[in-house]
Write an enzyme that holds these catalytic residues in place. Structure first.
Site, PDB file in Angstrom:
ATOM      1  CB  CYS A   1      -0.908  -0.013   1.222  1.00 28.57           C
ATOM      2  SG  CYS A   1      -1.811   1.536   1.470  1.00 28.57           S
TER       3      CYS A   1
ATOM      4  CG  ASP B   1      -1.902  -4.227  -1.158  1.00 26.40           C
ATOM      5  OD1 ASP B   1      -2.645  -4.396  -0.175  1.00 26.40           O
ATOM      6  OD2 ASP B   1      -1.556  -3.104  -1.562  1.00 26.40           O
TER       7      ASP B   1
END
Length: 275
Positions: free
Chosen positions: A182, A189
């Site tokens: 992120c 992620d």
């Protein structure tokens, strides 16, 4: 302001108890596209598919209701929607009385379309529906077990991509090794990536090294997929190219960008075992 730094991402916020569409935080797509040199209009069409597993509200008599939801945000919308704001918005429905599921769907369409700046489609499914978000393997040949050494984990290295000019291919390749972070919180992620193409045969070892080079890269899901699409288009010159990613869920939402230059290509929504 509509930059990630001004969003609720990475900040302690109180979860709302009543419907509040102002929680949705749009982020313009164009600045990031300009940064990677993506032409306008972009050389692809596509959609961002969001699946929601934690959607609840109260019916007209105050009884809780729940559903699954699929949201499709067109890739040509001016804005993407920041994920934490999306979660906060959905949570604002938890104690809100809504007359019917169709009234809820209409509300979601209106609010999300306003935030994205383009029509967003919404499908609601009861949790009892047997075919909803069934788990199935991604179609294609997995390249994760290639016996190669890797020592670069960021920033992304498009120069890892190469082709065999003497060979042509039409194939679909899959890897489960895509990881990025992120851009605001630095949280990981995780995703599975599918690349379908026709053109000069892509060197698989170089492709896998390229995918792993995102491992310490900070960028939103949608932006990572567009960067991958553009790098493949520039370095490998396929005549047809489709890139899609299935990200693992966070806070009851998963995001699945799809980009293609194949006329008429549409995004399916197969839930992977990691989702």
């Amino acid at each position: 302001m509509t930059t990630p730094e001004h969003s609720p991402l990475g900040r302690a916020v109180a979860y709302p108890s009543q419907y509040d569409p102002t929680l949705l935080f749009p982020i313009p797509r164009q600045p990031k596209r300009d940064q990677i040199g993506l032409p306008s209009p972009p050389p692809f069409h596509g959609v961002d598919i969001w699946n929601a597993y934690e959607l609840g509200w109260l019916d007209a008599r105050g009884k809780p209701r729940v559903a699954l939801a699929e949201f499709r945000v067109p890739a040509d919308s001016p804005n993407l929607i920041e994920s934490k704001s999306f979660k906060l918005y959905l949570n604002s429905l938890n104690q809100t009385r809504i007359d019917s599921s169709e009234a809820l769907r209409a509300m979601l369409v209106k609010d999300l379309s306003a935030a994205a700046g383009a029509p967003v489609s919404v499908v609601l499914l009861p949790p009892s529906v047997s075919h909803a978000f069934q788990v199935e393997p991604l179609a294609g040949e997995c390249i994760d077990d290639l016996p190669i050494a890797i020592d670069h984990y960021g920033p992304p290295r498009a120069d890892f991509l190469a082709v065999d000019d003497q060979r042509r291919a039409e194939e679909t390749l899959v890897t489960h090794l895509l990881k990025s972070n992120c851009p605001v919180t630095g949280q990981p992620d995780w995703a599975s990536l599918r690349i379908a193409y026709a053109g000069p045969r892509i060197d698989r070892a170089g492709l896998l090294r390229y995918v792993v080079s995102f491992r310490e890269h900070n960028e939103f899901h949608e932006q990572c997929v567009e960067r991958i699409f553009l790098d493949l288009l520039r370095r490998c010159a396929p005549s047809r190219l489709t890139v899609s990613a299935r990200y693992t869920r966070r806070g009851g939402l998963d995001i699945n960008p799809f980009r293609s230059n194949v006329p008429g290509a549409s995004a399916d929504n197969p839930r992977s075992v990691r989702q």
